[in-house]
Design a protein around this motif. Structure first.
Motif, PDB file in Angstrom:
ATOM      1  N   PHE A 432      20.230  18.332 -18.566  1.00 49.12           N
ATOM      2  CA  PHE A 432      21.340  17.999 -18.602  1.00 49.12           C
ATOM      3  C   PHE A 432      21.682  18.912 -20.261  1.00 49.12           C
ATOM      4  O   PHE A 432      21.699  18.593 -21.195  1.00 49.12           O
ATOM      5  N   LYS A 433      22.389  20.022 -19.671  1.00 48.72           N
ATOM      6  CA  LYS A 433      23.063  20.784 -20.899  1.00 48.72           C
ATOM      7  C   LYS A 433      22.062  21.962 -21.034  1.00 48.72           C
ATOM      8  O   LYS A 433      22.218  22.063 -22.489  1.00 48.72           O
ATOM      9  N   ASP A 434      20.924  21.902 -20.331  1.00 44.99           N
ATOM     10  CA  ASP A 434      20.187  22.401 -21.319  1.00 44.99           C
ATOM     11  C   ASP A 434      19.989  23.891 -21.690  1.00 44.99           C
ATOM     12  O   ASP A 434      20.799  24.772 -20.706  1.00 44.99           O
ATOM     13  N   SER A 435      19.197  24.761 -23.237  1.00 46.30           N
ATOM     14  CA  SER A 435      19.779  25.757 -23.408  1.00 46.30           C
ATOM     15  C   SER A 435      18.578  26.008 -23.732  1.00 46.30           C
ATOM     16  O   SER A 435      18.658  27.392 -24.880  1.00 46.30           O
ATOM     17  N   LEU A 436      17.417  25.795 -23.163  1.00 46.96           N
ATOM     18  CA  LEU A 436      15.987  25.746 -24.178  1.00 46.96           C
ATOM     19  C   LEU A 436      15.813  26.758 -23.449  1.00 46.96           C
ATOM     20  O   LEU A 436      14.473  27.819 -23.809  1.00 46.96           O
ATOM     21  N   ALA A 480      29.143  20.413 -14.348  1.00 48.94           N
ATOM     22  CA  ALA A 480      28.810  22.018 -13.866  1.00 48.94           C
ATOM     23  C   ALA A 480      27.053  21.194 -14.802  1.00 48.94           C
ATOM     24  O   ALA A 480      26.169  22.308 -14.263  1.00 48.94           O
ATOM     25  N   TYR A 481      27.049  20.705 -15.484  1.00 49.01           N
ATOM     26  CA  TYR A 481      25.519  21.403 -16.150  1.00 49.01           C
ATOM     27  C   TYR A 481      24.777  20.756 -15.763  1.00 49.01           C
ATOM     28  O   TYR A 481      23.733  20.148 -16.854  1.00 49.01           O
ATOM     29  N   HIS A 482      24.827  19.799 -14.687  1.00 48.93           N
ATOM     30  CA  HIS A 482      23.101  19.052 -14.312  1.00 48.93           C
ATOM     31  C   HIS A 482      22.054  19.033 -14.380  1.00 48.93           C
ATOM     32  O   HIS A 482      22.169  20.735 -13.590  1.00 48.93           O
ATOM     33  N   SER A 483      21.214  18.945 -14.303  1.00 46.65           N
ATOM     34  CA  SER A 483      20.046  19.589 -14.671  1.00 46.65           C
ATOM     35  C   SER A 483      19.206  20.835 -12.893  1.00 46.65           C
ATOM     36  O   SER A 483      19.083  21.221 -13.425  1.00 46.65           O
ATOM     37  N   GLU A 484      20.030  19.667 -12.078  1.00 44.56           N
ATOM     38  CA  GLU A 484      19.749  20.380 -11.230  1.00 44.56           C
ATOM     39  C   GLU A 484      20.286  21.666 -10.178  1.00 44.56           C
ATOM     40  O   GLU A 484      20.050  22.821  -9.407  1.00 44.56           O
ATOM     41  N   THR A 502      13.090  25.771  -3.416  1.00 45.74           N
ATOM     42  CA  THR A 502      13.021  24.244  -3.624  1.00 45.74           C
ATOM     43  C   THR A 502      12.814  23.495  -5.154  1.00 45.74           C
ATOM     44  O   THR A 502      12.454  24.123  -6.083  1.00 45.74           O
ATOM     45  N   ILE A 503      13.956  22.866  -5.018  1.00 42.95           N
ATOM     46  CA  ILE A 503      14.464  21.773  -6.237  1.00 42.95           C
ATOM     47  C   ILE A 503      13.883  20.244  -5.950  1.00 42.95           C
ATOM     48  O   ILE A 503      13.563  20.172  -5.201  1.00 42.95           O
ATOM     49  N   ASN A 504      12.840  19.839  -7.124  1.00 46.20           N
ATOM     50  CA  ASN A 504      11.886  18.666  -7.520  1.00 46.20           C
ATOM     51  C   ASN A 504      13.051  17.707  -8.589  1.00 46.20           C
ATOM     52  O   ASN A 504      13.397  18.408  -9.595  1.00 46.20           O
ATOM     53  N   GLN A 505      13.121  16.386  -8.365  1.00 45.35           N
ATOM     54  CA  GLN A 505      13.913  15.376  -9.519  1.00 45.35           C
ATOM     55  C   GLN A 505      13.349  14.438  -9.274  1.00 45.35           C
ATOM     56  O   GLN A 505      12.975  13.971  -7.870  1.00 45.35           O
ATOM     57  N   SER A 506      13.483  13.505 -10.458  1.00 47.77           N
ATOM     58  CA  SER A 506      12.863  12.376 -10.105  1.00 47.77           C
ATOM     59  C   SER A 506      14.437  11.465  -9.809  1.00 47.77           C
ATOM     60  O   SER A 506      13.999   9.716  -9.439  1.00 47.77           O
ATOM     61  N   HIS A 507      14.990  11.567 -10.588  1.00 46.94           N
ATOM     62  CA  HIS A 507      16.652  10.917 -10.460  1.00 46.94           C
ATOM     63  C   HIS A 507      17.611  11.527  -9.298  1.00 46.94           C
ATOM     64  O   HIS A 507      16.812  12.202  -8.250  1.00 46.94           O
ATOM     65  N   ARG A 508      18.603   9.751  -8.640  1.00 46.40           N
ATOM     66  CA  ARG A 508      19.050  10.202  -7.199  1.00 46.40           C
ATOM     67  C   ARG A 508      20.259  10.635  -7.834  1.00 46.40           C
ATOM     68  O   ARG A 508      20.908  11.261  -8.391  1.00 46.40           O
ATOM     69  N   LEU A 509      20.128  11.989  -6.267  1.00 44.03           N
ATOM     70  CA  LEU A 509      21.284  12.787  -6.224  1.00 44.03           C
ATOM     71  C   LEU A 509      22.508  12.431  -6.463  1.00 44.03           C
ATOM     72  O   LEU A 509      22.863  11.318  -5.783  1.00 44.03           O
ATOM     73  N   CYS A 510      23.480  12.655  -7.209  1.00 45.86           N
ATOM     74  CA  CYS A 510      24.655  12.667  -7.261  1.00 45.86           C
ATOM     75  C   CYS A 510      25.613  12.875  -6.179  1.00 45.86           C
ATOM     76  O   CYS A 510      25.405  14.211  -5.992  1.00 45.86           O
ATOM     77  N   ARG A 511      26.520  12.788  -6.404  1.00 41.00           N
ATOM     78  CA  ARG A 511      28.392  12.753  -5.285  1.00 41.00           C
ATOM     79  C   ARG A 511      28.264  14.429  -5.442  1.00 41.00           C
ATOM     80  O   ARG A 511      28.186  15.255  -4.181  1.00 41.00           O
ATOM     81  N   ASP A 512      28.467  14.401  -6.157  1.00 36.61           N
ATOM     82  CA  ASP A 512      28.939  15.950  -6.766  1.00 36.61           C
ATOM     83  C   ASP A 512      28.763  17.351  -6.846  1.00 36.61           C
ATOM     84  O   ASP A 512      29.167  18.108  -6.352  1.00 36.61           O
ATOM     85  N   CYS A 513      26.583  16.666  -7.003  1.00 36.25           N
ATOM     86  CA  CYS A 513      26.207  17.377  -7.643  1.00 36.25           C
ATOM     87  C   CYS A 513      25.272  18.035  -5.457  1.00 36.25           C
ATOM     88  O   CYS A 513      24.888  18.717  -4.844  1.00 36.25           O
ATOM     89  N   HIS A 514      25.853  16.974  -5.440  1.00 36.82           N
ATOM     90  CA  HIS A 514      25.157  16.654  -3.659  1.00 36.82           C
ATOM     91  C   HIS A 514      26.291  17.790  -2.858  1.00 36.82           C
ATOM     92  O   HIS A 514      26.334  18.716  -2.032  1.00 36.82           O
ATOM     93  N   LYS A 515      27.779  17.526  -2.826  1.00 38.06           N
ATOM     94  CA  LYS A 515      28.846  18.515  -2.251  1.00 38.06           C
ATOM     95  C   LYS A 515      28.808  19.663  -2.476  1.00 38.06           C
ATOM     96  O   LYS A 515      28.714  20.268  -2.472  1.00 38.06           O
ATOM     97  N   VAL A 516      28.227  20.329  -4.253  1.00 35.89           N
ATOM     98  CA  VAL A 516      27.894  21.502  -5.008  1.00 35.89           C
ATOM     99  C   VAL A 516      27.029  22.093  -3.934  1.00 35.89           C
ATOM    100  O   VAL A 516      26.755  23.283  -3.910  1.00 35.89           O
ATOM    101  N   MET A 517      26.267  21.618  -4.008  1.00 37.66           N
ATOM    102  CA  MET A 517      24.711  22.255  -3.080  1.00 37.66           C
ATOM    103  C   MET A 517      24.471  22.287  -1.652  1.00 37.66           C
ATOM    104  O   MET A 517      24.581  23.477  -1.501  1.00 37.66           O
TER     105      MET A 517
END
Length: 550
Positions: A432-436, A480-484, A502-517
């Protein structure tokens, strides 16, 4: 032979002994063995091997003890290999260590087969470090030796160590065989390394070798896990022979990717070919009905399963049907499944009901499910998150605050979630908010451009949802800065326009990110496959395979 007066030589005696053992006639074989006028080392080896194959490894070890008492180091390495096999079958590391000492006394460490047998024995007795020590001590290694060590790592789930060993094989110029390919396909499948598996598959074809049923099934499973269902079906149809595991892999793959009709088609074809489905088969096809919303077919298949005494539904099958009812908003029927279950309801069953309550905002039933679930899994943060989101989305701030206080009181915290994408055989991880990331500036510019394009399509952010990668004091921070989203933006700037992501993640996708995808897939005309903590999501042309239920 006896009635004719024929006097067999040693070779013939050994053949007769082997015949009885091959037919499973151990008592008769023992009679022949005891009555032989003379016994060679081959004779002892044949008898011991027959006992091992006949599930009498203790008898084989007892025979070796007799032979060692008579001949000592003269027993020979081939007999020792059989004795080590007996220790492996018995699961006795103590017997294996004693035989290892015999190997040292015999000076047979340079034998081609003995060290491989020792590696296999230590591995199957749970001593992986000892297995590696024997492997490292080999003066030279055949492909069998490498394969034995690969199999040891695979057996114990040490996939990364297996990959390192595979790279060592490549550097040493070892010529791979079928077993190498099959083992590594399973390893790459476990790690989700699709490109590596495709290279292995291509190398196998180029070498002219035929894949065995284990390797083919591993390849089907891998393609299924990564949404390459056409490739999975192609491999499946070209298999010279299939077992039930092969069928189960394809049926489960179709199910998880929302292709319920294909899963049911394969299930019906399986039955038409006279193959009896097992619990795994039924789980795969019920999952397919769950993910595709086929409630009538799901009920019919569950009833079919319940009618067979050999496939009585288990908790995992009940959980599938509970979630199937919940997906359709039939919460009373879902709760009824829990109450009527012929066993104590499990956490998965209560979790399925809680998910349905979250989607349909049934506070009363959700509270009941959550109480049961938290009593069973008090340390599982995601259970609290589901209930917390339900309270927040329903405007029940007081109840939400109580859940947060319970989390804090139990010393539980929500860890930062991570998403990753593989581009050009290299994994790229984002938080989240990664800038590395070295391309961080380009990623954020692309993400901002995408979000502006989505707003033109009428996108409005979803509110009132908390996720593991957003801490409570960051609730008002833009999503807007979710990791996915960062992973998708990176994928877009790093690949050609037509390349699926192809994206992998261990957490459940949130409703907003689902809409964005869904909208990003529509705007970029790309297919996006996202594997979250609950399932696969296939985003294509503004839709998702989950039907907006996850």
């Amino acid at each position: 032979m006896e009635s004719s007066g024929f006097q067999p030589d040693q070779y013939m005696w050994n053949r007769v002994l082997g015949m009885y053992l091959a037919c499973g006639m151990l008592a008769e074989a023992r009679e022949v063995f005891e009555g032989m006028p003379a016994r060679s080392r081959v004779t002892w080896g044949v008898m011991m091997g027959g006992l091992v194959d006949g599930r009498q490894p203790r008898g084989a070890l007892a025979l070796f003890g007799e032979l060692w008492g008579e001949m000592g180091v003269g027993a020979g390495p081939r007999v020792l290999v059989v004795a080590v096999r007996a220790a492996t079958a018995l699961g006795s590391v103590r017997a294996g260590q004693e035989l290892h000492c015999c190997v040292a006394k015999m000076g047979a460490c340079e034998d081609q087969y003995l060290p491989c047998a020792l590696v296999d024995m230590y591995s199957k007795c749970g001593r992986l470090d000892e297995a590696r020590r024997v492997f490292d001590g080999m003066p030279w290694r055949s492909v069998v030796a490498w394969n034995t060590m690969l199999a040891a790592y695979s057996l114990h789930g040490c996939a990364e160590e297996a990959v390192d060993l595979y790279h060592d094989m490549c550097e040493c110029g070892v010529v791979f065989d079928q077993f190498t390919f099959s083992t590594m396909l399973g390893v790459f499948s476990r790690l989700g390394l699709l490109e590596h598996a495709k290279q292995i598959h291509a190398s196998l074809i180029q070498s002219g070798l035929h894949m065995d049923i284990v390797g083919n099934t591993a390849l089907v499973d891998l393609y299924c896990k990564w949404g390459r269902m056409e490739d999975a079906r192609h491999v499946f149809e070209r298999m010279p022979s299939r077992n039930l595991i092969s069928w189960n892999a394809l049926i489960a793959g179709y199910g998880y990717h929302g292709m319920g009709a294909h899963a049911i088609e394969m299930f019906e074809r399986l039955i038409a070919e006279g193959i009896a489905p097992n619990h795994v088969t039924y789980l795969g096809v019920l999952n397919a009905c769950r993910f595709s919303g086929f409630i009538d077919k799901g009920k019919r298949i569950f009833q079919l399963m319940a009618q067979n005494p050999k496939t009585k539904p288990r908790a995992m099958h009940y959980a599938c049907v509970i979630e199937l009812f919940g997906q359709q908003g039939l919460l009373d029927e879902a709760y009824s499944m829990i109450r009527k279950a012929p066993f104590t309801p499990t956490a998965n069953m209560w979790g399925a009901l809680l998910t349905a309550c979250r989607i349909h905002k049934n506070i009363q039933l959700a509270r009941l499910a959550a109480e049961q679930l938290l009593a069973m899994e008090p340390q599982k943060v995601n259970n609290y998150i589901v209930l917390l989101n339900l309270y927040i989305s329903s405007g029940r701030q007081d109840e939400a605050l109580k859940v947060v206080n319970t989390l804090n009181g139990a010393g539980l915290c929500m860890s930062n979630a991570c998403s990753w994408i593989t581009v050009k055989k290299k994994d790229h991880r984002f938080f989240f908010k990664d800038s590395l990331h070295p391309k961080s500036s380009e990623i954020y510019r692309k993400l901002h451009t995408l979000m502006e394009a989505l707003k033109e399509l009428g996108y409005v952010a979803e509110e009132d949802e908390l996720l593991p990668d957003i801490l409570p004091d960051e609730l008002k921070t833009s999503k807007a800065y979710h990791s996915e989203r960062l992973a998708v933006a990176f994928g877009i700037i790093s690949t050609s326009p037509s390349t699926p992501l192809t994206i992998n993640q261990s957490h459940r996708l949130c409703r907003d990110c689902h809409k964005v995808m869904k909208l990003v897939a529509q705007v970029t005309k790309r297919e996006i496959v996202l594997r979250d903590g609950s399932r696969f999501h296939h985003f294509k042309l503004g839709t998702c395979s989950c039907g907006d239920y996850w």
